[in-house]
Design a protein around this motif. Sequence first.
Motif, short mmCIF file in Angstrom:
data_model
loop_
_atom_site.label_atom_id
_atom_site.label_comp_id
_atom_site.label_asym_id
_atom_site.label_seq_id
_atom_site.Cartn_x
_atom_site.Cartn_y
_atom_site.Cartn_z
N PRO A 150 0.83 -1.22 0.00
CA PRO A 150 0.00 0.00 0.00
C PRO A 150 0.86 1.26 0.00
CG PRO A 150 -0.61 -1.50 1.79
CD PRO A 150 0.64 -2.04 1.20
N ASN A 151 0.42 2.24 -0.77
CA ASN A 151 1.08 3.56 -0.77
C ASN A 151 0.37 4.41 0.28
OD1 ASN A 151 1.96 6.14 -1.24
ND2 ASN A 151 1.72 6.06 -3.46
N PRO A 152 1.05 4.79 1.35
CA PRO A 152 0.33 5.46 2.44
C PRO A 152 -0.21 6.83 2.05
CG PRO A 152 2.69 5.47 2.86
CD PRO A 152 2.48 4.65 1.63
N ASP A 153 0.36 7.50 1.08
CA ASP A 153 -0.09 8.86 0.77
C ASP A 153 -0.14 9.04 -0.75
OD1 ASP A 153 -0.87 11.43 1.06
OD2 ASP A 153 0.98 12.18 1.95
N PRO A 154 -1.13 8.39 -1.40
CA PRO A 154 -1.07 8.29 -2.87
C PRO A 154 -1.74 9.45 -3.63
CG PRO A 154 -2.87 6.96 -2.04
CD PRO A 154 -2.26 7.65 -0.85
N LEU A 155 -2.32 10.42 -2.92
CA LEU A 155 -3.04 11.49 -3.63
C LEU A 155 -2.08 12.41 -4.35
CD1 LEU A 155 -5.74 12.98 -4.19
CD2 LEU A 155 -5.25 14.37 -2.16
N VAL A 156 -2.32 12.64 -5.64
CA VAL A 156 -1.48 13.54 -6.42
C VAL A 156 -2.35 14.71 -6.87
CG1 VAL A 156 0.02 13.76 -8.46
CG2 VAL A 156 -0.13 11.56 -7.25
N THR A 157 -1.91 15.91 -6.53
CA THR A 157 -2.62 17.11 -7.01
C THR A 157 -1.68 17.89 -7.93
OG1 THR A 157 -1.95 18.34 -5.05
CG2 THR A 157 -4.14 17.35 -4.99
N SER A 158 -2.27 18.78 -8.71
CA SER A 158 -1.48 19.47 -9.74
C SER A 158 -0.63 20.59 -9.14
CB SER A 158 -2.43 20.09 -10.77
OG SER A 158 -3.21 21.07 -10.13
N ASN A 159 0.34 21.02 -9.93
CA ASN A 159 1.14 22.18 -9.52
C ASN A 159 0.25 23.41 -9.37
OD1 ASN A 159 3.55 23.76 -9.06
ND2 ASN A 159 3.18 24.62 -11.09
N GLY A 160 -0.71 23.58 -10.32
CA GLY A 160 -1.60 24.74 -10.26
C GLY A 160 -2.38 24.77 -8.95
N TRP A 161 -2.93 23.62 -8.57
CA TRP A 161 -3.68 23.53 -7.31
C TRP A 161 -2.79 23.92 -6.13
CZ3 TRP A 161 -8.47 22.79 -5.38
CH2 TRP A 161 -8.59 22.33 -4.06
N LYS A 162 -1.57 23.41 -6.13
CA LYS A 162 -0.66 23.70 -5.00
C LYS A 162 -0.31 25.19 -4.96
CE LYS A 162 1.44 19.14 -4.61
NZ LYS A 162 1.54 18.39 -5.87
N GLN A 163 -0.07 25.75 -6.14
CA GLN A 163 0.27 27.18 -6.18
C GLN A 163 -0.90 28.04 -5.70
OE1 GLN A 163 3.13 28.41 -6.77
NE2 GLN A 163 4.27 26.82 -7.82
N LEU A 164 -2.11 27.64 -6.08
CA LEU A 164 -3.28 28.41 -5.66
C LEU A 164 -3.51 28.28 -4.16
CD1 LEU A 164 -5.50 27.56 -8.76
CD2 LEU A 164 -4.80 29.87 -8.10
N GLN A 165 -3.32 27.06 -3.65
CA GLN A 165 -3.42 26.87 -2.18
C GLN A 165 -2.43 27.81 -1.48
OE1 GLN A 165 -5.18 25.11 -0.06
NE2 GLN A 165 -5.51 23.00 -0.69
N ALA A 166 -1.20 27.81 -1.99
CA ALA A 166 -0.15 28.61 -1.36
C ALA A 166 -0.50 30.10 -1.44
CB ALA A 166 1.19 28.32 -2.02
N ALA A 167 -1.00 30.52 -2.61
CA ALA A 167 -1.34 31.95 -2.77
C ALA A 167 -2.44 32.35 -1.80
CB ALA A 167 -1.76 32.23 -4.21
N GLY A 168 -3.45 31.49 -1.67
CA GLY A 168 -4.57 31.79 -0.75
C GLY A 168 -4.08 31.90 0.69
N ILE A 169 -3.16 31.02 1.06
CA ILE A 169 -2.62 31.05 2.43
C ILE A 169 -1.78 32.30 2.63
CG2 ILE A 169 -0.99 29.88 3.98
CD1 ILE A 169 -2.14 27.20 2.72
N ARG A 170 -0.93 32.61 1.66
CA ARG A 170 -0.09 33.83 1.77
C ARG A 170 -0.94 35.09 1.89
NH1 ARG A 170 3.38 31.56 -2.01
NH2 ARG A 170 2.17 32.51 -3.68
N GLU A 171 -2.04 35.12 1.13
CA GLU A 171 -2.91 36.30 1.15
C GLU A 171 -3.79 36.35 2.40
OE1 GLU A 171 -3.08 38.87 -0.84
OE2 GLU A 171 -1.76 38.24 -2.46
N GLY A 172 -3.73 35.30 3.20
CA GLY A 172 -4.48 35.29 4.46
C GLY A 172 -5.98 35.15 4.27
N ILE A 173 -6.40 34.42 3.25
CA ILE A 173 -7.84 34.29 2.99
C ILE A 173 -8.58 33.82 4.26
CG2 ILE A 173 -9.57 32.97 1.66
CD1 ILE A 173 -8.19 35.26 0.07
N VAL A 174 -7.97 32.88 4.98
CA VAL A 174 -8.56 32.45 6.25
C VAL A 174 -8.07 33.33 7.40
CG1 VAL A 174 -8.67 30.54 7.91
CG2 VAL A 174 -8.86 30.09 5.45
N ALA A 175 -6.78 33.57 7.45
CA ALA A 175 -6.20 34.32 8.58
C ALA A 175 -6.82 35.71 8.73
CB ALA A 175 -4.68 34.43 8.39
#
Length: 623
Positions: A86-111
């Motif tokens: 078994p692969n314990p962490d098999p989920l693969v997401t795109s670079n675009g998704w990761k960049q958008l997640q990072a941008a949202g966090i940097r911009e403090g969308i939740v914070a």
Amino acid sequence: MAPVAATSTTGFFQVQPDIPNQFIEDAALNRAAHLFLSQELREQRSPDLIRFADFLRTPEVWSWVANAEHDLPYVSGNGFRAFGTPNPDPLVTSNGWKQLQAAGIREGIVANGYEHELQAYARVHQMLKLYLWNPASATVTCPSAMQDGAISVLLRELLRKDVPGYTADQLPLRKKVFESALMRLMSRDPSYAWTSGQWMTERAGGSDVAGTQTVATHVGLGGNEVDGNGHPLGPWSIDGFKWFSSATDSGCVVLLAKTDDSGRLSCFWAPTRYYVNGVEHMNGIRIQRLKNKLGTKSLPTAEVELKNMRGWLIGEEGRGVVQIATVLNITRLYNAVSAMGSLGRALGVARAFARIREFPSRKPPNNVLRTLPLFVKTLAGVTLTHRADTLFTAFVSALVGAGDHPGAPSAPLVPNNPAQVAALIRILTPVLKSSTAKHSIAGVQECMESLGGVGYMENVENPEMNLACQFRNANVLAIWEGTTDVLSTDTVKVLHGRGGKATVAALDAWLRSSLPGGPESEEVLTAWSRITQLAQPQRKAEAIARARQITFALADIVAATLLLADAASDGNALALAIAQRFVRRSATFPGLQADEDDWEKECKLDAAIAFEGEANLKAKGKL
Ligand code: MFK
């Protein structure tokens, strides 16, 4: 002259629309900021909002969106490695998704929602930014919403004095675990921050959670496994199967499980990963498969099997629905903000297109789409609904901000009494979520149609114009976080529940203190009195059967009040005309007729409503 045949490279080509800075052009968003932020805060925060809206026009952001929509998430090797382990962490997401997640966090969308300096205004400021962000985010706003909900639930949990279900030696550790999680959930550092999942839905049902077949057993602390912050895993072991688990890539999750055969549900918080000697493992989570959805395709929504997932009890055992409702109330507000942000952007695209779309068969200046009265009338209709809903969304954001900071100064229309604020949040959240979702879907569809055939295209080469994708994504807004019927039923349950009388009194007091007077205000109060009759105990069965009608009427009543109060706040003539048109055209207020017998006058008002934001663009030299 003989006609000249077009070729693939010669003949007529439509100029590409340039979608302007949404914060500058979007009149609804500007009126919301005007009504619910102090002038000082508006002046202080507007430059950053304009900067952010400009960032959201960059090819870089849209290349991330295009990539996230193209390179969809997948489970590598169906969860297994080459030799079958078994692969314990098999989920693969795109670079675009990761960049958008990072941008949202940097911009403090939740914070931003917890920015100490802004106090009760923090939620309105957060809403303005989230509104701009959602349509350019490839729905990373979904994990953000649950992240914010998890923060709310953990903050509330840390304030609780009486904590049964834990031994005295576990309590200090539990506090540290939650505080460390909060640091990550509120972080603006993408390399450190956690998003959260909220796992409720099972095969037995998503709305009726009583059929939950996830079971939590108290096994006590122990073992050498630690969470991402170095703390031991929680004393509960959770087994079960979750059927729609959004944001499977999150750092933690809030979920429901049964602890005994009483049928009652409890709420748990768990990290998604643990570490032994620095080696990462999934915390009892196995992804069975990812869902194949109409929209939100970039979002990894999974079926997950839980086996010995270690977690911490939140709130009292058996009171899990009330606990997870704290998350739901935040995610439902995000839903509304996202609905309005997407529709606001779709309207911006439709306007940009209307300004430059030429008809070769007509002569200037009547050869562009925006000069067609019928086109403008349709656009004005959607714009009016969007304006009403955006004010409603900003109002509930302001209420939530006031609820987070009882006693702190807040916007003029927000009551000072914390009990009244709490009652308004409880009743208006399901009303807001259900009405904005429906209006967004219909409105985005109308904007997509306004672009003709190009609107129906995926336009991956110009993702900033991809209204077909926005439309697909918008459809989930009426389904996740409670369908329209479920939320309408919840609205009626509140009116008829233990706190029903106090809720009616809170709404009544708010309406009477907010309405500025005049025939439209009277008409709103008449509609409200019809609703209060349906809140009488003997009419409960009828009210449940008519729950949608009640919910949508309440939405109109609150929105009309806000439009009228907005117009009265600065005497803006167009704002007043908008408020009057809203009341006079809505079936909720049948007592007043639309006073628009003069069709040419009516068309003039259509154009003023549809293109109100252009004045701002011109003033800033952007048009
Ligand atoms: C971009 C935007 C992103 C948004 C994020 C998307 C993430 C997507 C992930 C999901 O879709 S997660 C699944 C979402 N599922 C739902 O939204 C569930 C829909 N069902 C409901 O909302 C039901 O109303 C609910 C399960 C909450 C309760 O139904 P029940 O089991 O019939 O219970 P009941 O009797 O209505 O409520 C039980 C208690 O909870 C009551 O309190 P008491 O026991 O003290 O009387 C209620 O007052 C309380 N309660 C229910 N809803 C509440 C609430 N309290 C506060 N706020 C609420 N909203």
